[in-house]
Design a protein around this motif. Structure first.
Motif, mmCIF file in Angstrom:
data_model
loop_
_atom_site.group_PDB
_atom_site.id
_atom_site.type_symbol
_atom_site.label_atom_id
_atom_site.label_comp_id
_atom_site.label_asym_id
_atom_site.label_seq_id
_atom_site.Cartn_x
_atom_site.Cartn_y
_atom_site.Cartn_z
ATOM 1 N N ILE A 104 0.844 -1.203 0.000
ATOM 2 C CA ILE A 104 0.000 0.000 0.000
ATOM 3 C C ILE A 104 0.879 1.253 0.000
ATOM 4 O O ILE A 104 0.662 2.188 -0.753
ATOM 5 C CB ILE A 104 -0.949 -0.008 1.225
ATOM 6 N N ALA A 105 1.921 1.248 0.852
ATOM 7 C CA ALA A 105 2.870 2.373 0.869
ATOM 8 C C ALA A 105 3.947 2.119 -0.184
ATOM 9 O O ALA A 105 4.217 0.971 -0.534
ATOM 10 C CB ALA A 105 3.502 2.475 2.251
ATOM 11 N N PRO A 106 4.567 3.202 -0.716
ATOM 12 C CA PRO A 106 5.634 3.001 -1.704
ATOM 13 C C PRO A 106 6.798 2.215 -1.100
ATOM 14 O O PRO A 106 7.169 2.434 0.052
ATOM 15 C CB PRO A 106 6.043 4.427 -2.089
ATOM 16 N N ASP A 107 7.357 1.325 -1.893
ATOM 17 C CA ASP A 107 8.438 0.451 -1.423
ATOM 18 C C ASP A 107 9.779 1.164 -1.642
ATOM 19 O O ASP A 107 10.591 0.748 -2.464
ATOM 20 C CB ASP A 107 8.372 -0.865 -2.208
ATOM 21 N N LYS A 108 10.042 2.201 -0.842
ATOM 22 C CA LYS A 108 11.212 3.031 -1.141
ATOM 23 C C LYS A 108 12.539 2.357 -0.793
ATOM 24 O O LYS A 108 13.582 2.782 -1.262
ATOM 25 C CB LYS A 108 11.093 4.401 -0.484
ATOM 26 N N HIS A 109 12.488 1.310 0.013
ATOM 27 C CA HIS A 109 13.737 0.607 0.343
ATOM 28 C C HIS A 109 13.982 -0.600 -0.551
ATOM 29 O O HIS A 109 14.984 -1.291 -0.388
ATOM 30 C CB HIS A 109 13.703 0.139 1.800
ATOM 31 N N GLY A 110 13.063 -0.887 -1.450
ATOM 32 C CA GLY A 110 13.201 -2.076 -2.282
ATOM 33 C C GLY A 110 13.103 -3.354 -1.471
ATOM 34 O O GLY A 110 13.841 -4.310 -1.687
ATOM 35 N N TRP A 111 12.162 -3.378 -0.540
ATOM 36 C CA TRP A 111 12.016 -4.530 0.366
ATOM 37 C C TRP A 111 11.161 -5.650 -0.229
ATOM 38 O O TRP A 111 11.126 -6.751 0.310
ATOM 39 C CB TRP A 111 11.414 -4.070 1.698
ATOM 40 N N LEU A 112 10.414 -5.336 -1.284
ATOM 41 C CA LEU A 112 9.510 -6.353 -1.852
ATOM 42 C C LEU A 112 10.066 -6.896 -3.166
ATOM 43 O O LEU A 112 10.433 -6.133 -4.055
ATOM 44 C CB LEU A 112 8.129 -5.741 -2.093
ATOM 45 N N THR A 113 10.140 -8.214 -3.252
ATOM 46 C CA THR A 113 10.539 -8.861 -4.506
ATOM 47 C C THR A 113 9.287 -9.450 -5.138
ATOM 48 O O THR A 113 8.696 -10.381 -4.591
ATOM 49 C CB THR A 113 11.557 -9.994 -4.244
ATOM 50 N N PRO A 114 8.862 -8.898 -6.284
ATOM 51 C CA PRO A 114 7.633 -9.411 -6.887
ATOM 52 C C PRO A 114 7.814 -10.825 -7.425
ATOM 53 O O PRO A 114 8.892 -11.180 -7.897
ATOM 54 C CB PRO A 114 7.353 -8.430 -8.032
ATOM 55 N N VAL A 115 6.754 -11.615 -7.319
ATOM 56 C CA VAL A 115 6.755 -12.968 -7.886
ATOM 57 C C VAL A 115 5.912 -12.914 -9.151
ATOM 58 O O VAL A 115 4.747 -12.512 -9.089
ATOM 59 C CB VAL A 115 6.144 -13.979 -6.886
ATOM 60 N N PRO A 116 6.474 -13.302 -10.290
ATOM 61 C CA PRO A 116 5.690 -13.253 -11.526
ATOM 62 C C PRO A 116 4.478 -14.176 -11.446
ATOM 63 O O PRO A 116 4.468 -15.113 -10.642
ATOM 64 C CB PRO A 116 6.664 -13.745 -12.609
ATOM 65 N N ALA A 117 3.503 -13.918 -12.262
ATOM 66 C CA ALA A 117 2.264 -14.713 -12.220
ATOM 67 C C ALA A 117 2.557 -16.182 -12.463
ATOM 68 O O ALA A 117 3.417 -16.542 -13.272
ATOM 69 C CB ALA A 117 1.294 -14.190 -13.283
ATOM 70 N N ALA A 118 1.835 -17.040 -11.735
ATOM 71 C CA ALA A 118 2.031 -18.485 -11.888
ATOM 72 C C ALA A 118 1.435 -18.947 -13.211
ATOM 73 O O ALA A 118 0.546 -18.299 -13.771
ATOM 74 C CB ALA A 118 1.358 -19.213 -10.737
ATOM 75 N N VAL A 119 1.943 -20.065 -13.690
ATOM 76 C CA VAL A 119 1.454 -20.621 -14.953
ATOM 77 C C VAL A 119 -0.046 -20.896 -14.817
ATOM 78 O O VAL A 119 -0.856 -20.448 -15.589
ATOM 79 C CB VAL A 119 2.184 -21.938 -15.296
ATOM 80 N N ALA A 120 -0.368 -21.648 -13.776
ATOM 81 C CA ALA A 120 -1.773 -21.928 -13.505
ATOM 82 C C ALA A 120 -2.030 -21.611 -12.038
ATOM 83 O O ALA A 120 -1.661 -22.371 -11.170
ATOM 84 C CB ALA A 120 -2.090 -23.386 -13.792
#
Ligand code: PPE
Length: 311
Positions: free
Chosen positions: A293-309
């Motif tokens: 919700i808040a901007p990730d200014k420290h780069g703390w979140l690593t996104p996981v790409p969408a799953a195949v299924a």
């Protein structure tokens, strides 16, 4: 625990049920494992793993302290964990990397005991009960101390340290408490069986320093950073036991426990007996970050790409 499809083992994905070791693996007799616990949160932008690099770094630090050789780089392990969550198609989960000394030689000296690296994940709800985050938990001071300096290294997150944690947690449970707080070998406040601790008095937030036999918690570091950003005074200090009884607020931090208020200690009410204003502020800031919700200014979140299924 609900099984997921895949577990990563030494560089390849295997079926959940195939992630097995021999009973005579070194780790079984001698506790020679190091591990991590990491949360992946559901955000509007998809699943995101919180502070993955810092957790993976601590895993490698723990292995280094114990001279456990690991053939994988931090980036390989990070990529593998992202791929693990993606393959298993979970929106949110808990990731558990485990490094252990395996099957081969006998005896304490780990010769010919190959390192095994496993990465698993599963869905995990609230650690200290559903209402813990809003209502707070009732805890006790444990009769067990945390591991003394120069016995088992507290900075390493090793399986063996959790024999001590089990004693603390079981004793608390049997006496009707949600958790136990351990003192260090000197009788100063150390940490919970699976959480770091913070104590607030007169607007100032205290947390024990690394020298008080605590795990260098990633959530601890997160809360210290958030407090600085919110302009809340924060000090690392050796804290006497009785400070807990006269505190205005006490809260735990941990990957599993997140930011959990403590409402009583040894049946003595903490402050007003409910979540205090400083705890509430930090909790809100924490959840706004992990939930994207808040901007990730420290780069703390690593996104996981969408799953195949997606499941
Ligand atoms: N101290 C201890 C002893 C500890 O186990 C944890 C995490 C912490 C502090 C907080 O560290 P961090 O997660 O980096 O903020 N405990 C993990 C394991 C819990 C379990 O039961 O297993 C966790 O919270 O994932």
């Amino acid at each position: 625990m609900t099984p997921t499809d895949k577990i990563w083992h030494n560089g390849r994905f295997i079926a959940w049920d195939e992630a097995k070791i021999h009973v005579l693996s070194h780790v079984i007799s001698y506790g020679s494992s190091v591990f991590e616990g990491i949360r992946c949160y559901e955000t509007k932008q998809g699943p995101a793993i919180f502070r993955l690099r810092e957790h993976t770094r601590r895993l490698l630090d723990s292995a280094k302290i114990y001279r456990i050789p690991i053939d994988y780089s931090i980036d390989q392990l990070i990529d593998a964990q992202v791929e693990l969550v993606r393959l298993n198609g979970l929106r949110s989960c808990y990731v558990r990397p485990i490094v252990l000394r395996g099957y081969g030689g006998v005896g304490v000296m780990p010769v010919n005991n190959p390192t095994e690296v496993f990465l698993a994940c599963w869905e995990w709800g609230k650690y200290l009960g559903d209402e813990a985050l809003s209502e707070g938990v009732d805890v006790c001071i444990s009769s067990w101390n945390r591991i003394a300096p120069n016995t088992l290294p507290a900075l390493a997150k090793s399986g063996a340290n959790y024999m001590n944690s089990q004693l603390i947690r079981m004793e608390a449970h049997h006496n009707g408490y949600a958790e136990g707080i351990a003192l260090d070998a000197e009788g100063r406040i150390s940490e919970g069986s699976g959480e770091n601790i913070f104590v607030v008095r007169d607007g100032r937030i205290h947390t024990p320093p690394l020298g008080s036999s605590v795990l260098p918690g990633i959530t601890r570091d997160t809360v210290v950073t958030l407090a600085q950003e919110l302009g809340l005074p924060m000090v690392e200090a050796v804290i006497p036991r009785e400070m807990l009884y006269i505190a205005d607020e006490v809260f735990f931090t941990g990957t599993a426990a997140e930011v959990t208020p403590v409402r009583s200690i040894d049946r003595i009410q903490v402050g007003s007996g409910r979540r205090g204003p400083i705890t509430a502020k930090l909790q809100k800031a924490f959840f706004e970050i992990v939930e994207g919700i808040a901007p990730d200014k420290h780069g703390w979140l690593t996104p996981v790409p969408a799953a195949v299924a997606a499941k």
